[in-house]
Design a protein around this motif. Structure first.
Motif, short mmCIF file in Angstrom:
data_model
loop_
_atom_site.label_atom_id
_atom_site.label_comp_id
_atom_site.label_asym_id
_atom_site.label_seq_id
_atom_site.Cartn_x
_atom_site.Cartn_y
_atom_site.Cartn_z
N ASN A 192 0.83 -1.21 0.00
CA ASN A 192 0.00 0.00 0.00
C ASN A 192 0.86 1.26 0.00
N SER A 193 2.01 1.18 0.69
CA SER A 193 2.91 2.33 0.76
C SER A 193 3.82 2.44 -0.46
N ASN A 194 3.94 1.34 -1.20
CA ASN A 194 4.83 1.31 -2.37
C ASN A 194 4.10 0.78 -3.60
N PRO A 195 3.15 1.59 -4.13
CA PRO A 195 2.33 1.10 -5.25
C PRO A 195 3.13 0.74 -6.50
N GLY A 196 4.30 1.36 -6.66
CA GLY A 196 5.14 1.03 -7.82
C GLY A 196 5.56 -0.42 -7.79
N ILE A 197 5.85 -0.91 -6.60
CA ILE A 197 6.25 -2.32 -6.47
C ILE A 197 5.04 -3.23 -6.59
N SER A 198 3.97 -2.90 -5.86
CA SER A 198 2.80 -3.81 -5.85
C SER A 198 2.20 -3.96 -7.24
N SER A 199 2.26 -2.90 -8.06
CA SER A 199 1.67 -2.98 -9.40
C SER A 199 2.49 -3.88 -10.34
N ARG A 200 3.71 -4.21 -9.92
CA ARG A 200 4.56 -5.06 -10.77
C ARG A 200 4.67 -6.48 -10.24
N ILE A 201 3.82 -6.83 -9.28
CA ILE A 201 3.80 -8.21 -8.77
C ILE A 201 2.81 -9.00 -9.62
N GLY A 202 3.32 -10.07 -10.25
CA GLY A 202 2.47 -10.86 -11.15
C GLY A 202 1.65 -11.92 -10.43
N ASN A 203 2.20 -12.46 -9.35
CA ASN A 203 1.51 -13.55 -8.65
C ASN A 203 1.68 -13.44 -7.14
N HIS A 204 0.57 -13.63 -6.43
CA HIS A 204 0.58 -13.65 -4.97
C HIS A 204 0.33 -15.09 -4.52
N VAL A 205 1.15 -15.56 -3.58
CA VAL A 205 0.95 -16.91 -3.04
C VAL A 205 0.87 -16.78 -1.52
N ASP A 206 -0.22 -17.29 -0.94
CA ASP A 206 -0.42 -17.18 0.50
C ASP A 206 -0.16 -18.52 1.17
#
Length: 234
Positions: A192-206
């Motif tokens: 949330n604080s670094n939208p530049g990074i989060s927008s470039r994440i292709g896959n989330h694994v929990d």
């Protein structure tokens, strides 16, 4: 058994590409089969990794055939508590990505904030670049990644490291993939604080916590595979 180059497999097949055959011949099936055996539990994670691998295989085949691709980012986020298997799964994903030709080496470089962020002005960039260099051809696995960002401290150099990581993420042709790992709440805050990074994440694994049955299996596995102990049925 040697795995085969995906490009050669695709070029040597006729108009109809056998995706299942590519999945086996490139060694992906074997890598994921080993992951299944070595890691207890993690059913959802294993299914997610298989799903990601299948999508990337299909996309890579289209790329080799010079067809339109999804062009999705390969950088990932792994969320979960320590000890839930994040590093082990990342190591298998690195091998899958090497088999697909996305990475040249397929090794994994584990880092935390201390490896990337310096103590004084001009110290952070060389440290971060050194780790990026070590990880070249594989995955840079940033554990507890949220510690990079400390907005309350004006004299903190974490944002400098974040800038350099962002440059790597923007350049898709770098033969280097980043995985940001940590607890779900912390990583969500970090993104949330670094939208530049989060927008470039292709896959989330929990990664969920292990349940009692999983922990029992892990204990049995350790006992059976460690010669110092003998497991009895009592």
């Amino acid at each position: 058994k040697m795995s085969k180059n995906l490009k050669d497999l695709v070029i040597n097949q006729s108009d109809l590409i056998d995706i299942k055959d590519c999945y086996i011949q490139t060694g992906i099936e074997s890598i994921l089969g080993t992951m299944d055996k070595e890691l207890v539990g993690l059913k959802d994670v294993k299914n997610r990794v298989k799903e990601i691998s299948s999508v990337l295989l299909f996309d890579r085949i289209r790329e080799i055939q010079e067809l339109a691709t999804l062009n999705s980012s390969l950088h990932m986020a792994f969320t979960g508590r320590p000890g839930t298997g994040k590093t082990s799964v990342a190591a298998k994903i690195a091998l899958v990505l090497r088999s697909l030709g996305y990475l040249t080496k397929g090794h994994i470089t584990n880092v935390t904030r201390e490896d990337l962020v310096g103590q004084y002005v001009g110290h952070t960039a060389p440290k971060t670049r050194e780790q990026l260099q070590r990880a070249q051809g594989g995955i840079l696995f940033i554990d507890e990644a949220h510690h990079l960002y400390k907005p309350d401290n004006e004299r903190d150099y974490g944002s400098e490291a974040i800038e350099l990581l962002l440059q790597v993420m923007e350049n898709q042709r770098d033969d280097l993939i980043l995985i940001f790992a940590g607890g779900k709440i912390n990583i969500d805050k970090f993104f949330n604080s670094n939208p530049g990074i989060s927008s470039r994440i292709g896959n989330h694994v929990d990664f969920k916590d292990y349940d009692v049955a999983d922990l029992t299996e892990i204990t049995k596995f350790l006992l059976h595979n460690d010669n110092r102990f003998k497991f009895t049925n009592e």
